[in-house]
Design a protein around this motif. Structure first.
Motif, PDB file in Angstrom:
ATOM      1  N   LYS A 248       0.825  -1.201   0.000  1.00  0.00           N
ATOM      2  CA  LYS A 248       0.000   0.000   0.000  1.00  0.00           C
ATOM      3  C   LYS A 248       0.865   1.260   0.000  1.00  0.00           C
ATOM      4  CE  LYS A 248      -4.222  -1.776   2.158  1.00  0.00           C
ATOM      5  NZ  LYS A 248      -5.146  -1.668   3.313  1.00  0.00           N
TER       6      LYS A 248
ATOM      7  N   ALA B 208       2.150   1.762  -3.475  1.00  0.00           N
ATOM      8  CA  ALA B 208       1.121   2.307  -4.360  1.00  0.00           C
ATOM      9  C   ALA B 208       0.925   3.803  -4.123  1.00  0.00           C
ATOM     10  CB  ALA B 208      -0.197   1.556  -4.142  1.00  0.00           C
ATOM     11  N   ARG B 209       0.873   4.204  -2.872  1.00  0.00           N
ATOM     12  CA  ARG B 209       0.630   5.605  -2.560  1.00  0.00           C
ATOM     13  C   ARG B 209       1.815   6.487  -2.931  1.00  0.00           C
ATOM     14  NH1 ARG B 209      -2.038   4.381   3.400  1.00  0.00           N
ATOM     15  NH2 ARG B 209      -4.043   3.592   2.615  1.00  0.00           N
TER      16      ARG B 209
ATOM     17  N   ASP C  93       3.838   5.849  -5.423  1.00  0.00           N
ATOM     18  CA  ASP C  93       4.026   5.757  -6.871  1.00  0.00           C
ATOM     19  C   ASP C  93       5.351   5.096  -7.258  1.00  0.00           C
ATOM     20  OD1 ASP C  93       2.976   6.146  -9.441  1.00  0.00           O
ATOM     21  OD2 ASP C  93       4.181   7.960  -9.740  1.00  0.00           O
TER      22      ASP C  93
ATOM     23  N   ARG D   5       3.998  -2.473 -11.336  1.00  0.00           N
ATOM     24  CA  ARG D   5       2.915  -1.548 -10.994  1.00  0.00           C
ATOM     25  C   ARG D   5       1.537  -2.222 -10.999  1.00  0.00           C
ATOM     26  NH1 ARG D   5       3.224   3.962 -11.039  1.00  0.00           N
ATOM     27  NH2 ARG D   5       5.269   4.899 -11.442  1.00  0.00           N
TER      28      ARG D   5
ATOM     29  N   ILE E  27       1.227  -4.269  -7.849  1.00  0.00           N
ATOM     30  CA  ILE E  27       1.140  -3.369  -6.689  1.00  0.00           C
ATOM     31  C   ILE E  27      -0.293  -2.853  -6.539  1.00  0.00           C
ATOM     32  CG2 ILE E  27       1.864  -1.119  -5.795  1.00  0.00           C
ATOM     33  CD1 ILE E  27       4.638  -1.674  -7.048  1.00  0.00           C
ATOM     34  N   ALA E  28      -0.876  -2.388  -7.641  1.00  0.00           N
ATOM     35  CA  ALA E  28      -2.257  -1.884  -7.590  1.00  0.00           C
ATOM     36  C   ALA E  28      -3.231  -2.992  -7.220  1.00  0.00           C
ATOM     37  CB  ALA E  28      -2.632  -1.278  -8.941  1.00  0.00           C
TER      38      ALA E  28
ATOM     39  N   ALA F 295      -2.686  -3.993  -3.470  1.00  0.00           N
ATOM     40  CA  ALA F 295      -3.007  -2.911  -2.537  1.00  0.00           C
ATOM     41  C   ALA F 295      -4.475  -2.961  -2.130  1.00  0.00           C
ATOM     42  CB  ALA F 295      -2.672  -1.553  -3.158  1.00  0.00           C
TER      43      ALA F 295
END
Length: 249
Positions: A89, A92-93, A95, A177, A180-181, A184
């Protein structure tokens, strides 16, 4: 062990590059190993960003780690799944382009981080696993656990497409990515390494492996040694079957 005794070396400053990489280090009572691990990461000279997730430790894990890295200190023990998702998380936040999970107990050689990144650059897949069982170099776990891992391998490779897996319980893995998304939003709390692979492949994400050499634990003991290994494997197989039967959301 207080923080003034352990703050000897600062972490290397992150280097500028085309990709931002976060190393997620879940820890539970790893004061004896996490400082050395962070020093090894800094010694690679790659300037990786790190986040130690202290999963409700009762020792000085946070104090030792905070000398060399940002630390997310959880108020209570969530288990490896909750600790890893905390790091995901954060990735993700903030980036990040990639996050790479490695254990805080010293089993994973930080020099292999670049091996995972290089594999992604050469042949991108959403998840890249550092596998003990391609070259069979270094510490490859106990005989009982290896037998159970083979059953998990058969289940994952037989029920899902998206990659051929040899080491589904490896705690060293790269996420891009997309993953990760994906993680999350939701991540398994029980048996997270193999079950997260089932969830990812069910959702159409891809998985690959590269050979890495792992080391025996420097300190502590595994939570699934002995007879617990058999129970662990049986329950994992049940979760994998359930994941196959449940349609991805």
């Amino acid at each position: 062990m207080g923080s003034t005794d352990t703050c000897r070396n600062g972490a290397a400053a992150p280097q500028q590059g085309t990709s931002r990489v976060l190393i997620i280090i879940p820890c539970f009572n790893e004061e004896a190993s996490v400082g050395g691990l962070l020093s090894e990461i800094a010694a690679t000279g790659r300037g990786y960003h790190t986040l130690v997730v202290d999963d409700g430790s009762s020792d000085a894990t946070s104090a030792v780690a905070s000398c060399r890295s940002p630390v997310a200190r959880l108020a209570q023990n969530l288990g490896i799944g909750g600790a890893v998702q905390t790091g995901i998380k954060y990735a993700a936040r903030q980036d990040f382009d990639f996050c790479i999970q490695i254990d805080g107990d010293g089993q994973h050689d930080p020099r292999a981080i670049e091996t995972l990144l290089e594999a992604y650059r050469n042949d991108p897949t959403n998840i890249t696993i550092g596998s003990r069982f391609i070259d069979h170099a270094g510490f490859c776990s106990t005989r009982m656990r290896r037998a159970g891992i083979r059953l998990i391998v058969l289940a994952l490779n037989g029920l899902f497409s998206g990659g051929r897996i040899t080491d589904p319980t490896s705690g060293m893995r790269l996420l891009d990515r997309s993953v990760i998304a994906f993680f999350a939003k939701a991540y398994p709390t029980d048996f997270p390494e193999p079950i997260s692979l089932a969830w990812a492949m069910r959702a159409g994400l891809t998985v690959s492996e590269v050979p890495v050499e792992m080391r025996a634990r420097e300190t502590g003991v595994s939570s699934i040694d002995g007879l617990k290994s058999a129970s662990y494997m049986i329950r994992v197989l049940g979760y994998i079957l359930l994941a196959r039967l449940v349609r991805a959301s």
